[in-house]
Write a protein that holds these residues in place. Structure first.
Motif, PDB file in Angstrom:
ATOM      1  N   ILE A   1       0.838  -1.203   0.000  1.00 56.43           N
ATOM      2  CA  ILE A   1       0.000   0.000   0.000  1.00 56.43           C
ATOM      3  C   ILE A   1       0.875   1.256   0.000  1.00 56.43           C
ATOM      4  O   ILE A   1       1.792   1.379   0.815  1.00 56.43           O
ATOM      5  CB  ILE A   1      -0.938   0.024   1.226  1.00 56.43           C
TER       6      ILE A   1
ATOM      7  N   THR B   1     -11.041  11.243  -0.360  1.00 55.22           N
ATOM      8  CA  THR B   1      -9.994  10.228  -0.498  1.00 55.22           C
ATOM      9  C   THR B   1     -10.372   9.230  -1.587  1.00 55.22           C
ATOM     10  O   THR B   1     -11.532   8.801  -1.682  1.00 55.22           O
ATOM     11  CB  THR B   1      -9.791   9.485   0.834  1.00 55.22           C
TER      12      THR B   1
ATOM     13  N   ILE C   1      -9.176   5.490  -3.266  1.00 54.46           N
ATOM     14  CA  ILE C   1      -8.367   4.271  -3.099  1.00 54.46           C
ATOM     15  C   ILE C   1      -8.211   3.626  -4.476  1.00 54.46           C
ATOM     16  O   ILE C   1      -9.168   3.096  -5.040  1.00 54.46           O
ATOM     17  CB  ILE C   1      -9.037   3.289  -2.120  1.00 54.46           C
TER      18      ILE C   1
ATOM     19  N   GLY D   1      -9.290  -3.372  -1.455  1.00 52.96           N
ATOM     20  CA  GLY D   1      -9.558  -2.019  -0.971  1.00 52.96           C
ATOM     21  C   GLY D   1     -10.839  -1.830  -0.193  1.00 52.96           C
ATOM     22  O   GLY D   1     -10.986  -0.831   0.521  1.00 52.96           O
TER      23      GLY D   1
ATOM     24  N   ILE E   1     -13.396   3.799  -4.518  1.00 52.59           N
ATOM     25  CA  ILE E   1     -12.419   2.829  -4.997  1.00 52.59           C
ATOM     26  C   ILE E   1     -12.386   2.856  -6.517  1.00 52.59           C
ATOM     27  O   ILE E   1     -13.429   2.801  -7.172  1.00 52.59           O
ATOM     28  CB  ILE E   1     -12.754   1.407  -4.503  1.00 52.59           C
TER      29      ILE E   1
ATOM     30  N   ILE F   1      -1.947  -1.140  -4.065  1.00 50.24           N
ATOM     31  CA  ILE F   1      -3.010  -0.193  -3.687  1.00 50.24           C
ATOM     32  C   ILE F   1      -2.366   1.151  -3.394  1.00 50.24           C
ATOM     33  O   ILE F   1      -1.330   1.210  -2.717  1.00 50.24           O
ATOM     34  CB  ILE F   1      -3.760  -0.682  -2.423  1.00 50.24           C
TER      35      ILE F   1
ATOM     36  N   ILE G   1      -3.505   4.930  -1.860  1.00 46.79           N
ATOM     37  CA  ILE G   1      -4.553   5.747  -1.246  1.00 46.79           C
ATOM     38  C   ILE G   1      -4.147   7.211  -1.361  1.00 46.79           C
ATOM     39  O   ILE G   1      -3.126   7.614  -0.804  1.00 46.79           O
ATOM     40  CB  ILE G   1      -4.738   5.381   0.240  1.00 46.79           C
TER      41      ILE G   1
END
Length: 372
Positions: free
Chosen positions: A287, A327, A329, A337, A349, A361, A363
């Motif tokens: 991540i 935010t 993802i 996610g 997402i 991933i 973020i």
């Protein structure tokens, strides 16, 4: 003449009686000798009695058995499964522990281990325990190191050559979880009586290493034949993987194991859930945290938060572009996610390739998720 005849009869009777007694004694001695010879030839020499144990070996009604798979040539540990069996509830759980698990040994335990072997490092790899210690006791030292990190008692071990282990367990590639093989389950299902299970355990006993005796293991036979195979649970320990090294999440694993022991008897099959051991699918994925909010230190704060919960954060950085309100993802695979949404107020997402640092991933944090 009459007196001589009587004397002769008495002597003949005496010697005859003595002869019979001698025969009885010889028969008794021979019987004892043959009996001892039989037992000497048939009594099993238990490996577990040939060395001094370094853990309190416990084969009680809550069986906690660390199963090792080892390479016969190199002795390297190839896989580990913690088997938890409750004789009372008949619950049977298998928890996969990655062989590449590394554990930082506490100062006190490390000082004690150094008295035994100068080869053991304080940052120990479970795959290498047979290079740190010699003999069967090495597997008990492995238990000492592992249970200190898990904060859970492990009663005994079973070590299997990797070829034999692979006939008893099969790995679910996507979930990276070991489950009892169809072959093993089929053979166990044929054991309908306690004697059947005793015989099955004895048949395989010489092919494995353990620090309990055959009779101790057979004490579980009566309960094992009552296990409902459809209710067997398989899981994986909580933790994160980075750079080929798996790190355990101490608090989550302790809670998981305690919950297993405290569970009532299972009454239905294990629910099918995403991710390894029923945990979130993004656990173990790399991540990247990118700060798109313009708020100083926000990415670092989320890094601490996610790592504490067992996620593998490989890096933090700043977003190039306009300040982000929400935010986002970004994931390489659609199924990842979803478990991360709970950390943010209104995150979305999106599937994307070429994420920063080659992460699985990424973020991109927005202003809505300011932690201050």
């Amino acid at each position: 003449m009459k007196k001589q005849s009587v004397a002769r009869i008495v002597l003949k009777t005496f010697f005859k009686t003595m002869g019979i007694m001698a025969l009885f004694i010889m028969a008794g001695v021979l019987s004892y000798y043959l009996t001892m010879l039989y037992y000497n030839q048939t009594t099993r020499v238990e490996r577990s009695t040939q060395y001094t144990h370094v853990i309190p070996v416990n084969a009680g009604n809550e069986s906690s058995n660390l199963i090792y798979s080892y390479d016969e040539k190199t002795k390297k540990i190839k896989a580990m499964v913690l088997e938890l069996f409750d004789e009372t509830t008949k619950n049977l759980d298998y928890i996969t522990i990655p062989a590449n698990t590394q554990i930082t040994i506490s100062a006190g335990t490390y000082a004690e281990l150094m008295k035994v072997s100068q080869q053991v490092p304080q940052l120990a790899s479970m795959s290498d325990i047979n290079s740190y210690f010699s003999g069967d006791v090495a597997y008990e030292y492995g238990i000492m190191i592992l249970q200190e990190e898990l904060r859970a008692d492990i009663g005994y071990f079973t070590a299997l050559p990797s070829k034999l282990f692979d006939t008893y367990f099969e790995k679910k590639t996507k979930k990276e979880i070991y489950s009892p093989s169809e072959s093993l389950l089929s053979n166990v299902a044929k054991c309908t009586t306690e004697d059947d299970m005793d015989d099955f355990i004895e048949d395989v006993w010489d092919d494995l290493i353990s620090d309990i005796t055959l009779s101790q293991k057979q004490n579980y036979s009566k309960a094992l034949i009552k296990v409902n195979q459809d209710y067997i649970r398989t899981r994986k320990v909580y933790g994160s993987e980075s750079g080929g090294v798996f790190t355990l999440n101490r608090s989550k694993n302790r809670k998981m194991i305690n919950n297993i022991w405290e569970s009532e008897a299972y009454t239905e099959p294990q629910k099918k859930t995403g991710g390894s051991s029923g945990t979130a699918t993004s656990k173990g994925r790399s991540i990247q945290l990118t700060n798109g909010s313009g708020i100083n230190g926000l990415a670092a704060s989320y890094q601490q938060k996610l790592q504490a919960d067992g996620f593998n954060v490989i890096g933090v950085g700043n977003y190039v572009g306009d300040v982000q309100e929400k935010t986002t993802i970004y994931v390489k695979k659609k199924k990842w996610g979803k478990d991360l949404l709970k950390y943010f107020k209104d995150a979305a997402i999106k599937v994307a390739d070429n994420l920063t640092n080659g992460a699985d991933i990424e973020i991109v944090l927005g202003t809505q998720d300011d932690l201050s």
